[in-house]
Design a protein around this motif. Sequence first.
Motif, short mmCIF file in Angstrom:
data_model
loop_
_atom_site.label_atom_id
_atom_site.label_comp_id
_atom_site.label_asym_id
_atom_site.label_seq_id
_atom_site.Cartn_x
_atom_site.Cartn_y
_atom_site.Cartn_z
N ARG A 7 5.79 -51.38 32.64
CA ARG A 7 4.74 -51.43 33.47
C ARG A 7 3.27 -51.45 32.87
O ARG A 7 2.52 -52.17 32.97
N ALA A 8 3.45 -50.55 31.28
CA ALA A 8 2.14 -50.63 30.57
C ALA A 8 2.08 -51.77 29.52
O ALA A 8 1.22 -51.83 28.77
N GLY A 9 3.00 -52.59 29.81
CA GLY A 9 3.23 -53.92 28.78
C GLY A 9 3.86 -54.00 27.50
O GLY A 9 3.62 -54.79 26.61
N HIS A 10 4.54 -52.67 27.21
CA HIS A 10 5.26 -52.70 26.04
C HIS A 10 6.63 -53.65 25.91
O HIS A 10 7.07 -53.64 26.95
N ASP A 11 6.84 -53.87 24.76
CA ASP A 11 8.16 -54.60 24.58
C ASP A 11 8.91 -53.21 24.42
O ASP A 11 8.98 -52.28 23.57
N VAL A 12 10.35 -53.38 25.14
CA VAL A 12 11.23 -52.19 25.22
C VAL A 12 12.71 -52.72 24.65
O VAL A 12 13.32 -53.71 25.07
N ILE A 13 13.27 -51.64 23.90
CA ILE A 13 14.69 -51.83 23.68
C ILE A 13 15.29 -50.59 24.27
O ILE A 13 14.95 -49.39 23.78
N VAL A 14 16.49 -50.69 25.02
CA VAL A 14 17.09 -49.60 25.32
C VAL A 14 18.40 -49.22 24.46
O VAL A 14 19.17 -49.84 24.28
N VAL A 15 18.49 -47.68 24.38
CA VAL A 15 19.72 -47.43 24.00
C VAL A 15 20.46 -46.51 25.21
O VAL A 15 19.76 -45.66 25.40
N ILE A 16 21.64 -46.77 25.49
CA ILE A 16 22.16 -46.15 26.39
C ILE A 16 23.80 -45.75 26.58
O ILE A 16 24.16 -46.58 25.53
N HIS A 17 24.53 -44.98 26.83
CA HIS A 17 25.84 -44.76 26.81
C HIS A 17 26.24 -46.11 27.30
O HIS A 17 26.14 -46.52 28.17
#
Length: 415
Positions: A7-17
Motif C-alpha cells: 500500500r505504501a508503494g514498496h517492492d516486496v519479496i516474501v519469505v514464508i514457510h
Amino acid sequence: MEDALLRAGHDVIVVIHFAGIDEHRRRFPGLSIHGISNWNDDEEIARVARNLPENIEAVATVDEQAVRTAGVLRELLGGLPGLSAEDATAYTDKAVMKDRCNAAGVPVARHRVVHHATEISATAREIGWPVVVKPRISAATLNTFVVRDDDDLERHLKDGLFDRRLDDPFGRFAAGEMLKSLHERENGFLVEEFLDVSREYFCNFYQHRGETLWVSPGYYSNPLIDALTEDLYFMVLPPDGAELREVAALCERATAALGAQTGGVHCEVLRTRDGKLWFGEAGARLPGAGLWYLENTMYGLDGQDILAKLAVDERPEIPLRRLYDSLVTVNLDPPSGIVRNVASIEEIEAIDGVVEVDMHLEIGRPVPGALGSLKGAGRIVYQPRDPGAAESEVKELYGKLNIQIDQPETLDPGA
C-alpha cells in the motif's frame, strides 16, 4: 506486513514457510515468494539470502517465529538497519532475555535451563515449589504450565506432557519451534520461579532505533497462564495513570537491555500480591489476539502506514489523540462442540457499547480451535460504560451473545 508495504508503494519479496506458499500466491499474485522449512536453520537462511536480489533495502517481520531469521538476513545482506541476530535472539529466547534483563537490574523471575523433565525437581528445590515450565522460544503460552510438587511432576511424566507435540489449528507454525514438545527442544527449556500474580499487564510500543514514539498499556482480565482454561478479555487504557506509567517505565528499561528496536514491541508485566512489579517478557512484534486492531481503533491510528514506515527504517509521526477513554477486546472461547445457537452479527452490533465484531461461530458447525491464548471463535471490541466495572459488563455482554454449544458428551450418537 505485505499489505502495509504494498500500500505504501514498496517492492516486496516474501519469505514464508513452504506450507503457506500457495495461499500467499493466491493473495499476492505477481510477488516473488521464497519458501523456508525452518526459521531457525542458519543454512536455510543463508540459502534464502543467496537467492535474493542484491538491492534489498530492508528486512522486516511481524511474526515472532521469524524475528531472529530477519536479524540473520540483515547481517547476511550487508548489515541492513534493524535488530541484529544477537539482539533478535534476546527478544525471542526467554533464557537470554531474562539473563540480559537481570544483568540490567530489571526484576525477572529466577529461572534455570533444563533439558529433561527429570531435572525439574532439583531445580524446584533450589528456587522453590511450585514452578512454571515453559519453552525458551514460543508464544501464546504454548507448552507453558505450572508444576506444583514432585507428585504433580510424576503425574505429568506418566501422562507424557513433556513429550506432547501440539496441533496447529491455524496453520501458522509449520516452520518454527512453537509446536515442539519440551523434550524436543535441543537448547532445553525453562524452569521459572512461580510468581503469585494478582494482575498481568501488557504494554505495546512503537519504537524507532530504540526511541519510544508511542505507548499503549493495559491489562488482561486474567494472568495469561490462566487463559488456557478461562475466558479472556484485554482492556486498553490511557498511559497517563501512575500505575500504568510505572508499567511502561519498567518495559522501557527492559527493551533498552534487549536491544534498540525499530517497529512494534509487545511487553508483559506481572504484579504480585505483595505489590511488586516484575518484567515478564517482550516480543519484537506487534501485539496479537486483536490487540493491534483494538489500539488502532482506540487511538484512530493508521497502523499499516506506521508499520510500513518502520519496516523501512523511517520515523513515522504518530498522532497522540484518543477517540475512546478505554476499550476492551473480548476473546470468545466457548467449549469445543457444535454451535447450537449464537446471536447474529447484526444483533451483536446493536448491543450498546459494541464497536466491532469479528465472529467465527456458525450455527451447526464446530467451534473453531484454539491454541494457547490464541482463540479462534471470534472477538468483540467493546467500550465499557465504566472501566472500573469492565468485568461485570463483559459478563453481561457474554449473556447477550446467547452462545449454546452441544458438547461431544451431549450429542446424540445416532445423529
